[in-house]
Each structure stands twice: as C-alpha cells, then as structure tokens.
Design a protein around this motif. Structure first.
Motif, PDB file in Angstrom:
ATOM      1  N   CYS A   1      41.271  27.729  26.535  1.00 17.92           N
ATOM      2  CA  CYS A   1      41.706  27.139  27.609  1.00 17.92           C
ATOM      3  C   CYS A   1      42.304  25.766  27.199  1.00 17.92           C
ATOM      4  N   PRO A   2      43.552  25.433  27.576  1.00 21.55           N
ATOM      5  CA  PRO A   2      44.226  24.285  27.189  1.00 21.55           C
ATOM      6  C   PRO A   2      43.458  23.156  27.923  1.00 21.55           C
ATOM      7  N   TYR A   3      42.607  23.299  28.911  1.00 22.54           N
ATOM      8  CA  TYR A   3      42.096  21.916  29.683  1.00 22.54           C
ATOM      9  C   TYR A   3      40.369  22.040  29.297  1.00 22.54           C
ATOM     10  N   GLU A   4      39.936  23.181  28.940  1.00 23.66           N
ATOM     11  CA  GLU A   4      38.456  23.190  28.912  1.00 23.66           C
ATOM     12  C   GLU A   4      38.055  23.779  27.489  1.00 23.66           C
ATOM     13  N   GLY A   5      39.146  24.051  26.442  1.00 19.79           N
ATOM     14  CA  GLY A   5      38.465  24.419  25.326  1.00 19.79           C
ATOM     15  C   GLY A   5      38.134  25.964  25.115  1.00 19.79           C
ATOM     16  N   PRO A   6      37.060  26.198  24.500  1.00 19.21           N
ATOM     17  CA  PRO A   6      36.486  27.662  24.193  1.00 19.21           C
ATOM     18  C   PRO A   6      36.151  28.112  25.470  1.00 19.21           C
ATOM     19  N   VAL A   7      36.445  29.597  25.755  1.00 19.99           N
ATOM     20  CA  VAL A   7      35.967  29.883  27.038  1.00 19.99           C
ATOM     21  C   VAL A   7      34.839  31.104  26.673  1.00 19.99           C
ATOM     22  N   SER A   8      33.835  31.269  27.332  1.00 22.67           N
ATOM     23  CA  SER A   8      32.734  32.255  26.954  1.00 22.67           C
ATOM     24  C   SER A   8      33.153  33.566  27.140  1.00 22.67           C
ATOM     25  N   VAL A   9      32.730  34.470  26.441  1.00 25.31           N
ATOM     26  CA  VAL A   9      32.908  35.900  26.860  1.00 25.31           C
ATOM     27  C   VAL A   9      32.375  36.415  27.945  1.00 25.31           C
ATOM     28  N   GLU A  10      31.243  35.768  28.389  1.00 26.19           N
ATOM     29  CA  GLU A  10      30.826  36.232  29.746  1.00 26.19           C
ATOM     30  C   GLU A  10      31.584  35.710  30.958  1.00 26.19           C
ATOM     31  N   ALA A  11      32.308  34.561  30.733  1.00 27.43           N
ATOM     32  CA  ALA A  11      33.205  34.563  31.737  1.00 27.43           C
ATOM     33  C   ALA A  11      34.298  35.393  32.032  1.00 27.43           C
ATOM     34  N   VAL A  12      35.020  35.865  30.750  1.00 28.25           N
ATOM     35  CA  VAL A  12      35.703  36.909  30.587  1.00 28.25           C
ATOM     36  C   VAL A  12      35.257  38.340  31.403  1.00 28.25           C
ATOM     37  N   VAL A  13      34.036  38.698  31.116  1.00 29.72           N
ATOM     38  CA  VAL A  13      33.541  39.681  31.536  1.00 29.72           C
ATOM     39  C   VAL A  13      33.196  39.592  32.950  1.00 29.72           C
ATOM     40  N   ARG A  14      32.749  38.631  33.501  1.00 25.35           N
ATOM     41  CA  ARG A  14      32.734  38.464  34.928  1.00 25.35           C
ATOM     42  C   ARG A  14      34.248  38.583  35.667  1.00 25.35           C
ATOM     43  N   VAL A  15      35.141  38.268  35.106  1.00 28.83           N
ATOM     44  CA  VAL A  15      36.507  38.265  35.823  1.00 28.83           C
ATOM     45  C   VAL A  15      36.763  39.884  35.850  1.00 28.83           C
ATOM     46  N   ALA A  16      36.626  40.550  34.346  1.00 27.65           N
ATOM     47  CA  ALA A  16      37.097  41.792  34.151  1.00 27.65           C
ATOM     48  C   ALA A  16      36.317  42.721  35.246  1.00 27.65           C
ATOM     49  N   ASP A  17      34.992  42.512  35.429  1.00 24.44           N
ATOM     50  CA  ASP A  17      34.284  43.507  36.070  1.00 24.44           C
ATOM     51  C   ASP A  17      34.726  43.486  37.536  1.00 24.44           C
ATOM     52  N   ARG A  18      35.056  42.184  38.088  1.00 22.15           N
ATOM     53  CA  ARG A  18      35.530  42.096  39.377  1.00 22.15           C
ATOM     54  C   ARG A  18      36.932  42.889  39.631  1.00 22.15           C
ATOM     55  N   LEU A  19      37.872  42.743  38.612  1.00 22.49           N
ATOM     56  CA  LEU A  19      39.139  43.176  38.871  1.00 22.49           C
ATOM     57  C   LEU A  19      39.021  44.785  38.756  1.00 22.49           C
ATOM     58  N   PHE A  20      38.194  45.329  37.880  1.00 25.79           N
ATOM     59  CA  PHE A  20      38.014  46.585  37.824  1.00 25.79           C
ATOM     60  C   PHE A  20      37.248  47.232  38.867  1.00 25.79           C
ATOM     61  N   GLU A  21      36.403  46.436  39.726  1.00 27.64           N
ATOM     62  CA  GLU A  21      35.686  47.018  40.789  1.00 27.64           C
ATOM     63  C   GLU A  21      36.959  46.864  41.928  1.00 27.64           C
ATOM     64  N   MET A  22      37.775  45.841  41.869  1.00 21.65           N
ATOM     65  CA  MET A  22      38.765  46.304  42.828  1.00 21.65           C
ATOM     66  C   MET A  22      39.614  47.085  42.859  1.00 21.65           C
ATOM     67  N   GLY A  23      39.986  48.026  41.587  1.00 21.35           N
ATOM     68  CA  GLY A  23      40.660  49.240  41.507  1.00 21.35           C
ATOM     69  C   GLY A  23      41.852  49.095  40.543  1.00 21.35           C
ATOM     70  N   ILE A  24      42.019  48.231  39.608  1.00 25.34           N
ATOM     71  CA  ILE A  24      42.828  47.960  38.509  1.00 25.34           C
ATOM     72  C   ILE A  24      42.984  49.196  37.806  1.00 25.34           C
ATOM     73  N   GLY A  25      44.049  49.650  36.963  1.00 23.06           N
ATOM     74  CA  GLY A  25      43.845  50.747  36.073  1.00 23.06           C
ATOM     75  C   GLY A  25      43.765  50.126  34.819  1.00 23.06           C
ATOM     76  N   GLU A  26      44.385  49.129  34.406  1.00 25.20           N
ATOM     77  CA  GLU A  26      44.219  48.374  33.169  1.00 25.20           C
ATOM     78  C   GLU A  26      44.194  47.066  33.219  1.00 25.20           C
ATOM     79  N   LEU A  27      43.510  46.279  32.320  1.00 26.57           N
ATOM     80  CA  LEU A  27      43.264  44.854  32.112  1.00 26.57           C
ATOM     81  C   LEU A  27      43.950  44.505  30.862  1.00 26.57           C
ATOM     82  N   SER A  28      44.909  43.425  31.029  1.00 26.90           N
ATOM     83  CA  SER A  28      45.423  42.960  29.837  1.00 26.90           C
ATOM     84  C   SER A  28      44.830  41.429  29.498  1.00 26.90           C
ATOM     85  N   LEU A  29      44.461  41.450  28.377  1.00 27.92           N
ATOM     86  CA  LEU A  29      43.434  40.160  28.006  1.00 27.92           C
ATOM     87  C   LEU A  29      44.616  39.097  27.255  1.00 27.92           C
TER      88      LEU A  29
END
Length: 302
Positions: free
Chosen positions: A149-177
C-alpha cells in the motif's frame, strides 16, 4: 523447471484503467474507435469504462455514451467498473455485460479511493453484486494493494484473504488481485498465491500487475507457474491508479503478448492488429507510451 499453461486469457483494461489517469482529454469518438479496434484483435474481454461519479474521474465522464456507441462483437465480454447502485443504474442502461466491483485490502487506500472504511464498503458492494446478478449479468471483483500500500506499506496476506472471502461470498465470479503500486516481486507473488490457492481455485483468480519497478513480467511468470491463466493488461502500458502516487504504468498488453507468444502460450490475439490499436491510442494521448514493444518501433506521437 517452471510450469506453463497451453493458453492464457488476457483481459484488456486500457480503456478504463489506462485512460482514467491520463492528462490528455480523449474525445468520446476516439474512445469508441479504439475499443472497436480492440474488438477486432481477438481479445475476448475488454473493460471499456467506469461508472464512477464523473467528478471523481472526469476522464471517464462519457461512460454511457462510450458503452452505447461501440460496435459489440459476439463472444467478447464488455465490462465496466461499478462503485454503487447509482453507477449500476447507468451501467445497466448502457447494457454492459459484466460489472466490476472494487475495494482495497488496506484500510487507508480504501478510505482514499472509495471514501469508506473496508467494513462500510461491504454492504455497498453487496447491493451492486446482487442487483447485477438479478439483472442476469456477471460480476468481477478487484482487490487493490494486495502486495503493498502506498500509505501503509506491506499488506498482510490475511487481510487479502478476508476481503477475498467476503467478495466471493457476495457472488463474484472472479477476483483480480492488484499490485496497485507495482511493488511485488516473484517470491512474494508465489507466497501470496500459495495461501489463496488453498482457499480458491486458480480459475477464479486473475492477476493485475503494474510495472512501476520493472517486475511485472517476472511476476507473470511466477503466477503462470502457480497455475494462474488470467491476466489484466493495458495496451501500451497506459495508466495507473489516480489514488496511488507513483503507480503509473500498467503491465503492457503488447509486451505480455510478445512474451506469451514466444513461449508458445496461446492467447488468440492478433499481434499486428493489437499494435495498430496501440499506435492509434498513442497518437491520441500525445506521448510515447511506455511499452517496450512500441519503443522498439521508434515512433513517438505528439
């Protein structure tokens, strides 16, 4: 030995991600002409615009006109970025095939990009995803700042997993990282994908690299080796994130195609037609685009 697939899907994001941060004002007719050229290259997926409030991204204020004005080619998915229900109304009016929803894995970038906390963003996107599906359209998700992140620096993979989980639960078909500021390296890409691929199938994930530090192509190779076969790219290396300082320069579609073709990986894209489309938009933006392929031609517009 690295493992490579027989074919790869390249998703062209230049008309949206490429043009959103350009200083030059591109005429609506020129955008339509360019997208029509892209439609004849063999690309199967083109992100044509964004239905974000025009005051935030004035360069894409003509989203409805562009989406209604292009010549649709059967077999191509024409998609657009959609931030909320107001944007979705405009997008559906313009008959897009797919809505792309977006948020960040880092709190500060999400606040600056969307003006909401991560937690407050979820219900907004849930409405968009549900209404898009109700309208018979598909939905794609973007998560930004996956590798830093340009403001926070390194981002944990756990943070990415949390967001990915929620988006897939909503019903998205594909996630672009998204490597929003172009800080990722191949080892980091491999480590992040090792975690994500334990939770999500490879065919549900795409990679969106920026070449800010010259590592995008190496990161593509690492992703291919992990089984990823979908990559976002922007023709000529156009664009970047307006809310990420120094993030100019998406992975260039033409450079990616050169590498994949040379490796015997099928894309279905006609290189000559793609370069012609790149030269067209280079002339319209009035500057030499950063892709290596265009620089080897020795042409400079403007």
């Amino acid at each position: 030995m690295l493992k490579f697939p027989e074919k790869v899907t390249v998703k062209e994001v230049g008309p949206r991600d490429g043009l959103q941060n350009e200083q030059a004002v591109i005429a609506t007719g020129d955008k339509i002409t360019w997208i029509n050229q892209l439609s004849l290259t063999g690309l199967k997926y083109i992100e044509i615009t964004s239905f974000v409030n025009p005051k935030w991204i004035p360069a894409l204020a003509d989203a409805v006109e562009v989406a209604k004005g292009i010549e649709r080619v059967p077999g191509i998915t024409y998609t657009a970025l959609v931030p909320n229900l107001r944007g979705l109304e405009r997008a559906l009016e313009a008959n897009i095939d797919e809505a792309a929803v977006f948020m960040s894995a880092s709190e500060t970038h999400n606040l600056k990009n969307i003006n909401k906390s991560i937690e407050d963003t979820y219900p907004v996107l849930q409405e968009v995803v549900q209404e898009t599906i109700n309208a018979g359209k598909s939905v794609r998700g973007y998560v930004s700042t996956v590798f830093g992140c340009p403001y926070e620096g390194p981002v944990s993979v756990e943070a990415v997993v949390r967001v990915a989980d929620r988006l897939f639960e909503m019903g998205i078909g594909e996630l672009s990282l998204g490597d929003t500021i172009g800080v990722a390296n191949p080892r980091q890409v491999t480590e992040v994908l090792k975690v994500l691929l334990k939770r999500f199938p490879a065919e549900k994930l795409a990679m969106h690299f920026h070449d800010t530090r010259g590592t995008a192509m190496a990161n593509v190779l690492a992703s291919l080796d992990m089984g990823i076969t979908v990559f976002d790219a922007s023709l000529g290396g156009l664009g970047g994130c307006p809310y990420a300082p120094g993030a100019s320069g998406n992975l260039a579609t033409d450079d990616l195609l050169y590498m994949l073709e040379g490796m015997g990986i099928h894309t279905g894209i006609d290189r000559d037609k793609l370069i012609a489309a790149a030269l067209f938009i280079q002339e319209k933006v009035g500057r030499q685009l950063p892709s290596h392929s265009l620089q080897t031609l020795g042409s400079c517009a403007g």
